[in-house]
Each structure stands twice: as structure tokens, then as C-alpha cells.
Design an enzyme around this catalytic site. Structure first.
Site, PDB file in Angstrom:
ATOM      1  N   ASN A   1      56.636  75.619 -61.476  1.00  0.00           N
ATOM      2  CA  ASN A   1      56.306  74.569 -60.536  1.00  0.00           C
ATOM      3  C   ASN A   1      55.240  73.478 -61.172  1.00  0.00           C
ATOM      4  OD1 ASN A   1      55.083  75.611 -57.089  1.00  0.00           O
ATOM      5  ND2 ASN A   1      56.670  74.196 -57.950  1.00  0.00           N
TER       6      ASN A   1
ATOM      7  N   ASN B   1      52.093  67.338 -51.661  1.00  0.00           N
ATOM      8  CA  ASN B   1      53.303  67.518 -52.025  1.00  0.00           C
ATOM      9  C   ASN B   1      54.159  66.277 -52.436  1.00  0.00           C
ATOM     10  OD1 ASN B   1      53.847  70.243 -50.998  1.00  0.00           O
ATOM     11  ND2 ASN B   1      53.648  69.588 -48.907  1.00  0.00           N
TER      12      ASN B   1
ATOM     13  N   CYS C   1      48.665  75.456 -52.275  1.00  0.00           N
ATOM     14  CA  CYS C   1      49.653  75.619 -53.228  1.00  0.00           C
ATOM     15  C   CYS C   1      49.307  76.871 -54.169  1.00  0.00           C
ATOM     16  CB  CYS C   1      49.988  74.415 -53.925  1.00  0.00           C
ATOM     17  SG  CYS C   1      51.475  74.578 -55.226  1.00  0.00           S
ATOM     18  N   GLY C   2      49.838  77.836 -54.133  1.00  0.00           N
ATOM     19  CA  GLY C   2      49.613  79.005 -55.023  1.00  0.00           C
ATOM     20  C   GLY C   2      49.513  78.763 -56.630  1.00  0.00           C
ATOM     21  N   ASN C   3      50.744  78.126 -57.035  1.00  0.00           N
ATOM     22  CA  ASN C   3      51.130  77.805 -58.293  1.00  0.00           C
ATOM     23  C   ASN C   3      50.311  76.732 -58.731  1.00  0.00           C
ATOM     24  OD1 ASN C   3      52.939  80.056 -58.732  1.00  0.00           O
ATOM     25  ND2 ASN C   3      54.548  78.410 -58.155  1.00  0.00           N
TER      26      ASN C   3
ATOM     27  N   ASN D   1      58.315  76.627 -45.026  1.00  0.00           N
ATOM     28  CA  ASN D   1      59.059  76.815 -46.358  1.00  0.00           C
ATOM     29  C   ASN D   1      59.730  77.975 -46.106  1.00  0.00           C
ATOM     30  OD1 ASN D   1      57.429  75.266 -48.369  1.00  0.00           O
ATOM     31  ND2 ASN D   1      56.069  75.927 -47.171  1.00  0.00           N
TER      32      ASN D   1
ATOM     33  N   GLU E   1      61.400  74.222 -50.483  1.00  0.00           N
ATOM     34  CA  GLU E   1      59.927  74.080 -50.001  1.00  0.00           C
ATOM     35  C   GLU E   1      59.765  72.841 -49.341  1.00  0.00           C
ATOM     36  OE1 GLU E   1      56.367  74.206 -52.569  1.00  0.00           O
ATOM     37  OE2 GLU E   1      57.412  75.196 -54.197  1.00  0.00           O
TER      38      GLU E   1
ATOM     39  N   CYS F   1      57.357  79.161 -56.182  1.00  0.00           N
ATOM     40  CA  CYS F   1      56.230  78.808 -54.942  1.00  0.00           C
ATOM     41  C   CYS F   1      55.289  80.060 -54.976  1.00  0.00           C
ATOM     42  CB  CYS F   1      57.119  78.567 -53.738  1.00  0.00           C
ATOM     43  SG  CYS F   1      56.002  78.395 -52.258  1.00  0.00           S
ATOM     44  N   GLY F   2      54.106  79.668 -55.244  1.00  0.00           N
ATOM     45  CA  GLY F   2      53.050  80.520 -55.077  1.00  0.00           C
ATOM     46  C   GLY F   2      52.877  81.372 -53.789  1.00  0.00           C
ATOM     47  N   THR F   3      52.511  80.411 -52.816  1.00  0.00           N
ATOM     48  CA  THR F   3      52.367  80.783 -51.484  1.00  0.00           C
ATOM     49  C   THR F   3      53.765  81.601 -50.838  1.00  0.00           C
ATOM     50  OG1 THR F   3      52.709  78.652 -50.493  1.00  0.00           O
ATOM     51  CG2 THR F   3      50.394  79.320 -50.999  1.00  0.00           C
TER      52      THR F   3
END
Length: 279
Positions: A12, A73, A82-84, A185, A203, A213-215
Site C-alpha cells: 500500500n 485517498n 488508514c492502517g498501512n 471497502n 478500496e 489495506c490495513g483497516t
């Protein structure tokens, strides 16, 4: 002039900028500028040759935390986590020399306060354990699970993610009336023979499949527990851990099962790809 950087979190990828001290970011916060920079056909070209990005990260000051994270985004939309990107911005903050307490940063994002602990670093490659928000709004629908893990996610268990037409099926579900008007997502998840979970994600905001996608990875781990899929480990306090394959790399999620999960952490890589042109 503001220097731009390229970071990657398990594939990502993000454009990063330091917005502290009243830095003039020009049009970087506008949807038009973000979309142009992130375009996969005509956007900014990174040292690794990859064109465009999945989003934009901006570090700014915070009165109560070590720093604040702005995330946009690829289409310029914001207001979500956004986790990543969270892991990447922790690595970015470390490279900027932003002070922290021990190995852990505390920072603000659109969905609240997060922690980011630097587990290791070698050059521009980091391993970071990111504290996520408690999961909420879990609902079973469309033969899958919807839940909020910093942004809206739908998880659908399939026999083999390699066989899924993510571009077609992901787009269809992303705009399903059940998720109107914001959309969601869409994550396709399958259980591997080795006990890992494989995940592919469509996404929103990017409007395409991304390498990770982290989340979404976080949502899949929490949904997997609710589906009765066995975790990789479980400790004496009941904390469970899952290991997950994304298209761009491997990550892990650990949490305390609740309704649906609390004390959630996402662990994975964050890497400086290189420097981009200045604004």
C-alpha cells in the site's frame, strides 16, 4: 518548497509530506492535486518505477499528542483512518526526528488517538505495531460481516481469494444499497491450509484493488474470530492473534475478543521507497 516522500506499507503506497511549522503545501490538500499525483497512469513516479499512489499522508502538529496524521485517498476524499498509512506515518515521523516517549508514538487521526511502536528498523525498513480503534457496528449481512475498524469494511469469506474477480465483485459490493450512501471497502478472505488468512481488498476512494489495506486486514481478523476461524495463538488473558497474507506482504492482528473486539493492534512493515519531486 516542500519535499515529498514515497512510503509503502505491505505494498500500500503513499505520498508523504511534512506539514509542520506552517509549511506551504500549496494545493496538496485539494482533491484535484491529490488525484493528479496519485494517478496510476500519469501521477508522480517513485524511484522504484511505480507510478501514482494509494493516498497522501501529511504530518502536522498536535497539542495533545506527538503529531497529527492527515490522510487522503487517491481521489482526494478524507475523514477516515488508514492502517498501512498509520504505520508509514510513524516511520516518517521517526525519520523526521519527531520526539516520542520510548519506542512509541502517540498520534491523532481522523478516527481518534493511536499508538505506533517501532519494533525494529534497518535503514528505511521498519516493523511497526499500530494501535487501532476498538471495532464497532458489527452486522451480519449479504452472507458476510460489516464492521467499522477506523473506516467502513465488508468482509466476505470465500473458498479461495485467488479465484475472485475483485475488480468486478468488489466494485459491485462497494456500491451495494446496504452500504448507502457512504459505501464500504470490500474484503475477500479465505483460510489457508497453514492457518494463515489470505485477503484481497477493493478500496473505496482508490476504486480498485490495492496490494494491502490495513483497516481491511484488521476487519478480516476480527470477522474471522466471529466466524469461528481458529486464531494463530491465544494467550492466558484471552488475547488472540491472526496472521494474514495480503497481495503486498504479510501482517498480523491481535486483539481482545469483545463485541466485536477491543485493544486491537496491527503489526507489519513500513518502508521508505525514496524521495519525490518537491512541491
Amino acid at each position: 518548497m516542500v519535499q515529498l516522500y514515497k512510503y509503502s506499507g505491505a505494498g500500500n503506497d503513499f505520498i508523504a509530506a511534512d506539514g509542520r511549522g506552517g509549511a506551504d503545501l500549496g494545493e496538496l490538500r485539494t482533491a484535484e492535486r491529490i488525484a493528479a499525483l496519485c494517478s496510476r497512469t500519469s501521477g508522480v513516479c517513485a524511484p522504484d518505477g511505480r507510478i501514482g499512489a494509494d493516498g497522501v499522508l501529511i504530518v502536522t502538529e498536535s497539542e495533545d499528542c506527538d503529531f497529527s496524521m492527515e490522510y487522503y485517498n487517491a481521489d482526494g476524499s478524507g475523514g477516515m483512518m488508514c492502517g498501512n498509512g498509520g504505520r508509514c506515518i510513524v516511520a516518517f515521523a521517526d525519520s523526521l526526528g519527531i520526539p516520542r516517549s520510548g519506542d512509541t508514538y502517540v498520534f491523532e487521526a481522523a478516527d481518534g488517538r493511536h499508538t505506533g511502536t517501532v519494533l525494529s528498523k534497518e535503514g528505511g525498513l521498519y516493523s511497526i505495531r499500530l494501535g487501532m480503534v476498538d471495532a464497532s457496528d458489527r452486522r451480519e449481512l449479504l452472507e458476510g460481516v460489516f464492521l467499522y475498524t477506523g473506516t467502513r469494511h465488508f468482509v466476505l469469506k470465500v473458498d479461495d481469494v485467488k479465484e475472485v474477480d475483485v475488480a468486478r465483485d468488489g466494485k459491485e459490493l462497494r456500491w451495494h444499497e446496504e452500504f448507502a450512501p457512504q459505501g464500504a471497502n470490500v474484503n475477500f478472505m479465505s483460510e489457508d491450509a497453514d492457518g494463515w488468512l489470505s485477503v484481497r481488498t477493493f478500496e473505496k476512494g482508490v476504486e480498485a484493488e490495492t496490494l494491502a489495506c490495513g483497516t481491511g486486514i484488521t476487519a478480516c481478523a476480527i470477522a474471522a474470530y466471529g466466524m469461528g476461524l481458529q486464531p494463530y495463538s491465544k494467550d492466558a488473558d484471552g488475547r488472540v492473534s491472526y496472521r494474514l497474507h495480503a497481495m503486498g506482504g504479510d501482517l498480523s492482528v491481535d486483539f481482545k475478543p469483545a463485541d466485536p473486539a477491543c485493544d486491537v493492534y496491527l503489526t507489519g512493515p513500513a518502508e521508505l521507497v525514496g524521495y519525490l519531486n518537491s512541491l
